[in-house]
Design a protein around this motif. Sequence first.
Motif, mmCIF file in Angstrom:
data_model
loop_
_atom_site.group_PDB
_atom_site.id
_atom_site.type_symbol
_atom_site.label_atom_id
_atom_site.label_comp_id
_atom_site.label_asym_id
_atom_site.label_seq_id
_atom_site.Cartn_x
_atom_site.Cartn_y
_atom_site.Cartn_z
ATOM 1 N N ILE A 153 -2.742 -9.530 2.452
ATOM 2 C CA ILE A 153 -2.022 -9.987 1.341
ATOM 3 C C ILE A 153 -0.568 -10.183 1.514
ATOM 4 O O ILE A 153 -0.254 -11.138 0.900
ATOM 5 N N CYS A 313 -4.148 -3.860 -10.426
ATOM 6 C CA CYS A 313 -3.605 -4.070 -8.943
ATOM 7 C C CYS A 313 -2.576 -4.943 -9.014
ATOM 8 O O CYS A 313 -2.251 -5.898 -9.813
ATOM 9 N N ILE A 314 -1.299 -4.666 -8.406
ATOM 10 C CA ILE A 314 -0.162 -5.634 -8.281
ATOM 11 C C ILE A 314 -0.078 -6.279 -7.100
ATOM 12 O O ILE A 314 1.031 -6.804 -6.865
ATOM 13 N N ARG A 315 -1.044 -6.141 -6.066
ATOM 14 C CA ARG A 315 -1.094 -6.950 -4.866
ATOM 15 C C ARG A 315 -0.050 -6.532 -4.091
ATOM 16 O O ARG A 315 0.416 -7.399 -3.412
ATOM 17 N N CYS A 316 0.239 -5.210 -4.013
ATOM 18 C CA CYS A 316 1.408 -4.901 -2.972
ATOM 19 C C CYS A 316 0.806 -4.691 -1.407
ATOM 20 O O CYS A 316 1.723 -4.795 -0.753
ATOM 21 N N SER A 317 -0.306 -4.502 -1.503
ATOM 22 C CA SER A 317 -1.065 -4.357 -0.066
ATOM 23 C C SER A 317 -0.607 -2.943 0.760
ATOM 24 O O SER A 317 -1.003 -2.944 1.796
ATOM 25 N N ALA A 318 -0.332 -2.086 -0.164
ATOM 26 C CA ALA A 318 0.174 -0.806 0.433
ATOM 27 C C ALA A 318 -1.185 -0.111 1.042
ATOM 28 O O ALA A 318 -1.365 0.658 2.022
ATOM 29 N N CYS A 319 -2.287 -0.502 0.217
ATOM 30 C CA CYS A 319 -3.567 0.157 0.509
ATOM 31 C C CYS A 319 -4.164 -0.108 1.943
ATOM 32 O O CYS A 319 -4.795 0.457 2.506
ATOM 33 N N ILE A 342 -8.696 -2.849 -1.844
ATOM 34 C CA ILE A 342 -8.738 -3.569 -2.927
ATOM 35 C C ILE A 342 -9.755 -4.572 -3.048
ATOM 36 O O ILE A 342 -10.435 -4.787 -4.037
ATOM 37 N N CYS A 376 -1.146 3.944 -3.521
ATOM 38 C CA CYS A 376 -1.209 2.867 -4.485
ATOM 39 C C CYS A 376 -0.008 3.161 -5.717
ATOM 40 O O CYS A 376 -0.146 4.259 -6.493
ATOM 41 N N PRO A 377 0.821 2.113 -5.733
ATOM 42 C CA PRO A 377 1.840 2.263 -6.805
ATOM 43 C C PRO A 377 1.277 2.348 -8.314
ATOM 44 O O PRO A 377 2.087 3.157 -9.225
ATOM 45 N N VAL A 378 0.151 2.174 -8.636
ATOM 46 C CA VAL A 378 -0.226 1.994 -9.879
ATOM 47 C C VAL A 378 -1.519 2.869 -10.211
ATOM 48 O O VAL A 378 -2.462 2.940 -10.972
ATOM 49 N N ILE A 380 -4.575 3.515 -8.484
ATOM 50 C CA ILE A 380 -5.888 3.135 -8.718
ATOM 51 C C ILE A 380 -6.772 3.993 -7.900
ATOM 52 O O ILE A 380 -6.381 4.193 -6.564
ATOM 53 N N ILE A 382 -9.163 4.314 -5.830
ATOM 54 C CA ILE A 382 -10.235 3.237 -5.029
ATOM 55 C C ILE A 382 -11.458 4.026 -4.637
ATOM 56 O O ILE A 382 -12.712 3.515 -5.053
HETATM 57 S S1 SF4 Z 1 -2.019 -0.262 -3.235
HETATM 58 FE FE1 SF4 Z 1 -2.890 -0.499 -5.241
HETATM 59 S S2 SF4 Z 1 -1.588 -1.949 -6.301
HETATM 60 FE FE2 SF4 Z 1 -1.323 -2.234 -3.991
HETATM 61 S S3 SF4 Z 1 -2.785 -3.659 -3.222
HETATM 62 FE FE3 SF4 Z 1 -3.923 -1.857 -3.077
HETATM 63 S S4 SF4 Z 1 -4.814 -1.370 -4.961
HETATM 64 FE FE4 SF4 Z 1 -3.495 -2.887 -5.215
#
Ligand code: SF4
Length: 725
Positions: A153, A313-319, A342, A376-378, A380, A382
């Motif tokens: 991402i 999801c805010i598409r941060c790519s941490a996951c 994600i 995940c910063p929000v 989720i 998963i």
């Molecule tokens: S860590 Fe959370 S917010 Fe970031 S891409 Fe993955 S699911 Fe989305």
Amino acid sequence: MSVWMGMPAFPDAARKALADSQLRANLRAATGTIRAKRAAVVAERADWPELRAAGRAIKDRALRDLDNHLSLLAERVTAAGGVVHWARDAAEANRTVVGLVRAAGAAEVVKVKSMATQEIELNEALAAAGIAAYETDLAELIVQLGHDRPSHILVPAIHRNRTQIRDLFRRTMPEAPPDLTDDPEALAAAAREHLRRKFLAARVAVSGANFAVAETGALVVVESEGNGRMCLTLPEVLISVVGIEKVIPTWTDLEVMLQLLPRSSTGERMNPYTSVWRGVRPGDGPREFHLVLLDNGRTDALADEVGRDALRCIRCSACLNVCPVYERAGGHAYGSVYPGPIGAILTPQLRGVDADPVSRTLPYASTLCGACYEVCPVLIDIPRSLVHLRAKVVDVHRGTPSAERAAMTLAAKTFASPRRFALAQRLVRFGARLLRRTRLPGPHSGWTDARDIPPPPDHTFREWWATRTDTPVVDHATRERARLDSGTGAPERDGPREDHARGAGGELGAGNDVVLGPGGAEVLARVRSALGSAREDVEVPREYAHAVEDDVDVVALFAERAADYRAVVRRVAGDGGGTAAAAAVGQALRELGAASVVVPDDLPAELLSQVDGVVLRDRGDLTVDALDRVDAVLTGCAVAVAETGTIVLDAGTGQGRRALSLVPDAHVCVVRAGQVVGTVPEAVAATAGADVLTWVSGPSATSDIELHRVEGVHGPRTLVIVLVD
Ligand code: SF4
């Protein structure tokens, strides 16, 4: 949404990827580096758990009342001079964009990296209509030139190393020098040269957005290279394709998102550039702004009470960066634009869990280790969604005969009866002793390829327990029967929920009809149907820090943090008359070798008293080409943020239009000590109501080539801050 054509199911694609040792090495190095950066900046924040809780609540609040927030957003954007379009699916979104580009009389567009436009395969739709689309993010450019697919991402070309990129540029870029080396600085410079003319000449740009603020109608794009600013600022027409889940309710919510996203994504306190705009601003930026609000399966996900979490999801790519499966298989194996954990929960929901082999197998692309949830910063969950989706896959195929299903049915019958279970245990023990095998036969042999069957124990747990206690073993079913027989009733369920459903027109009155149209009415009807009557008013806990500690010197902290992000900081004493500031400005421009400098027309004259070169005052009449020929720009700012080392420009007095601080190669910014605030929440509060904002943290930068940081891509290559006490 797009699952890439011809992609095999995840296990087959992953097996192929695992055979590529270069890919695995690239991924290991890249994910390890980003993980470490993220961990360092997250550790700086003692209030990280509170920020995450707020982030989750903000997104839940938006989703639980999505129809009203979307209506409000559409109304605000329209009031600010934008045009709102609604797209029920990818085809409708593509038709809309193609129509808008044609109406502008353009044959090409420049694009900001946008997952939504990749999802709908906009580039392909534009090409079919004879319109060329140029990706301008360095990694996306690499992917496009190589006719490749993104695999991450944040760093879509993570699977390519510098030598491969050099060869690609030599082959496909007419401007690339024949002796182009694989030095990331040289490669970034070649990309800058390649895209510069496109930016300056483009009439239409296409973007996505990270956030859309319902309360104000503001769109927000977070980026690093300055290609986003170029696209959002210079063309005459801007088209933003934005998923309906990107809405956040209030301006204040940005103070949370602008802290969560950069730290989780690039591992920075703040990314180099954040652009905020509302509709159209005369004399500053595009003359037309079109917002395309995209459903394309999102309302289906919203209807699923567990699966809808993915829409946070805010598409941060941490996951992705912590996932052991992603680290080994890479992004392409996930078969769509959304890779990693994600993608494993989003793609099957947007497509349908049984839509194709990719969607069917993605919920199994996980060990359920939970590392994704941890970062995940929000918040989720998963793994929970994966298990839920696996159940849905199973449900779809329930009733279809298979060996596995027969085995599971037999197992279910066995486990349902203590008597049958005990009998099965005895049979297995007896059989294993008789056969004395360490390997399973036939199709089951895969289980024992890397391990032996353990020898059966002499006693089962129940037998052991019976020898040590008088307590009878009571199974759950027996207990449950006894409870029901005793009349204590059914297990507790959630109490009735208050019905907050709005009428068909929402709360916003007649204005809705103006901005909705048939597409909007249908999207909102789908949202209402997905939410049903089970709406919740979600409170946003705001227990995170709003100010720095009392003993922190915010001006000193700002100077330190700005320098951290490679801005050149010159701190001078305020002398009332501005002589020291003027001297510092003159000195900075001389050191930059700037023979010409452009300034906003209303910049205080005393700041220019020691400038040697040519000074151009911008009254909005300088062309982009003229700005490109100027060596430097001198501006003030609206506010500066100590904890992130950021300057924020709101196009107010002494700052000029956005193109001014973007096109020249060096930016000198005068910051007064009184303009420095401690935190992001303070800066967000101080700039509420602005039509346009540009947050700048250091010079433009990219880490798209092997994560090697290169300063100076499309935005100014040098940022000098004259900090006046
Ligand atoms: S860590 Fe959370 S917010 Fe970031 S891409 Fe993955 S699911 Fe989305």
